[in-house]
Design a protein around this motif. Sequence first.
Motif, PDB file in Angstrom:
ATOM      1  N   LYS A  65     -25.991  32.605 -34.491  1.00  0.00           N
ATOM      2  CA  LYS A  65     -27.426  32.489 -34.681  1.00  0.00           C
ATOM      3  C   LYS A  65     -28.010  31.914 -33.399  1.00  0.00           C
ATOM      4  N   VAL A  66     -29.001  32.598 -32.846  1.00  0.00           N
ATOM      5  CA  VAL A  66     -29.510  32.302 -31.508  1.00  0.00           C
ATOM      6  C   VAL A  66     -30.888  31.668 -31.604  1.00  0.00           C
ATOM      7  N   MET A  67     -31.116  30.658 -30.765  1.00  0.00           N
ATOM      8  CA  MET A  67     -32.448  30.100 -30.603  1.00  0.00           C
ATOM      9  C   MET A  67     -32.932  30.403 -29.195  1.00  0.00           C
ATOM     10  N   ILE A  68     -34.068  31.077 -29.077  1.00  0.00           N
ATOM     11  CA  ILE A  68     -34.643  31.412 -27.781  1.00  0.00           C
ATOM     12  C   ILE A  68     -35.565  30.283 -27.353  1.00  0.00           C
ATOM     13  N   ALA A  69     -35.214  29.610 -26.261  1.00  0.00           N
ATOM     14  CA  ALA A  69     -36.032  28.509 -25.757  1.00  0.00           C
ATOM     15  C   ALA A  69     -37.260  29.081 -25.064  1.00  0.00           C
ATOM     16  N   LEU A  70     -38.414  28.892 -25.671  1.00  0.00           N
ATOM     17  CA  LEU A  70     -39.664  29.470 -25.171  1.00  0.00           C
ATOM     18  C   LEU A  70     -40.564  28.382 -24.612  1.00  0.00           C
ATOM     19  N   SER A  71     -40.844  28.469 -23.327  1.00  0.00           N
ATOM     20  CA  SER A  71     -41.807  27.560 -22.709  1.00  0.00           C
ATOM     21  C   SER A  71     -43.162  28.220 -22.537  1.00  0.00           C
ATOM     22  N   GLY A  72     -43.204  29.549 -22.619  1.00  0.00           N
ATOM     23  CA  GLY A  72     -44.431  30.286 -22.388  1.00  0.00           C
ATOM     24  C   GLY A  72     -44.509  30.873 -21.003  1.00  0.00           C
ATOM     25  N   GLY A  73     -43.608  30.473 -20.109  1.00  0.00           N
ATOM     26  CA  GLY A  73     -43.589  31.003 -18.752  1.00  0.00           C
ATOM     27  C   GLY A  73     -43.137  32.456 -18.701  1.00  0.00           C
ATOM     28  N   PRO A  74     -43.195  33.082 -17.516  1.00  0.00           N
ATOM     29  CA  PRO A  74     -42.846  34.508 -17.406  1.00  0.00           C
ATOM     30  C   PRO A  74     -41.427  34.824 -17.847  1.00  0.00           C
ATOM     31  N   THR A  75     -40.436  34.043 -17.407  1.00  0.00           N
ATOM     32  CA  THR A  75     -39.043  34.385 -17.703  1.00  0.00           C
ATOM     33  C   THR A  75     -38.715  34.182 -19.175  1.00  0.00           C
ATOM     34  N   SER A  76     -39.122  33.068 -19.760  1.00  0.00           N
ATOM     35  CA  SER A  76     -38.824  32.840 -21.171  1.00  0.00           C
ATOM     36  C   SER A  76     -39.561  33.839 -22.067  1.00  0.00           C
TER      37      SER A  76
END
Length: 447
Positions: A65-76
């Motif tokens: 089960k994966v959690m995507i770390a989202l900062s809002g920047g282009p790469t994330s």
Amino acid sequence: MPPPAEAVSRRKAVPGKCIKCKTAKPNVAIRRIQYCRQCFVKASVSKFRMAVGRSRKCVDWPRAKVMIALSGGPTSSAMLRLTADLQTMDLRGKDAMPPFAGAVVGHIDESCLFPSSAEGKIRDIAAESGLRLETLALEHVFLPTEDRPALLELVQASLASGSASEQFCARFSKPEKDVPCAEQLRMLFSKLTSPTDKEDMLQAIKTALLVQLARNSGCGVIFVGDSSTRIAVKAMALIGRGRGFSLPLEVGAESQWFQDIVAVRPMRDFVAKEVAFFNCWTRQPTAFVPTFTTAEHRRASINRLAEAFIVELDQGFASTVPTVCRTLQKLETRPDALAAAPCLVCGMPVEPDANIWRTCLTIDGNALEPAPESNANDAFDITSCLCYSCQSMLRHTMPGARLPGFCTSRLHAAAAGSFLPSENHEQLRRQIENFIICDSDDDSDNN
């Protein structure tokens, strides 16, 4: 046997045409390779799948089960789009990448420190992916819990500057119930004297919260949105701050330092230019992510200086970022690093005798005046629980700074695991006793 003529013709580049389809005019050149718009997007999806597939040795993807770390920047944001598409893609074939057991989006709310952060837009980006969003605020690190009823307060940053006995002293202090957690967080950063120190502390807090968020969500894998450009910049900054001991763990393709959590960097093969064009052509929205050095000059912090150095060098020499990243791939974590205790602040392994190394070899042009010794009888030495970089950060921190709550948890774990020197065990035990809730206390309260 030589390859067929048709295969050779498919691989051969056609001047003025896309390297993939050989018919459309190119729209972008990445490392001197030209792509049309459609072929570039397809190549990006394929590159992401291959990067995820190379992590099969340490992650069982069908059960993960994966959690995507989202900062809002282009790469994330690009990573979120690629991961969501991979989950819903109908994969076939012998080498097809099976979908994950589940995926959620993890985000750390930084509006307490940066009121201009676009938290609403970040939530909209997560909602468009169709994945569930899990959020924790930065000030959450000051919430009292059962395993950390008290906070670590710095009594004095150090003794005589440059002396061989330089040490860091702290004591336990009960959190003030009348002071909001957000105010405690701002007070901590107000006692950090440089933008570099503030960026280091912010990164340490975000890492601790992401790991906590992944465990609360039942995720065993965290996708970290570090592109190859960001990894090259990060490596230069880490080396400049004296974090070479933990460098393979912080920039590697996979990191299993957090035991039950595996950190994977599936965007490590993308340069910043590729990420920008992918977001543009897929209409993937992004958000502005402010920092302590936003709109500041290049010498505002070590991170900004490293970024300017790598970006400007890469403009003249296009192979700069790939060369740095290929070199980093050859690094291996030392066995003593894997067996070392985690640092109280950053959570990375503590190098043996880091205090001696820093005291003897560090050249500090802005040496502080010798600090007066504290008269507090309840103070104890935490030097052996700090890595080289965090010692340098706390050395210039104003006395009275209260460290985040996870520092207390790590100190208790260090005492239980015999990572502290033997002479500190009894002293630490006496300090903890005042904050431990015994069963007899609970019985008296019930009566």
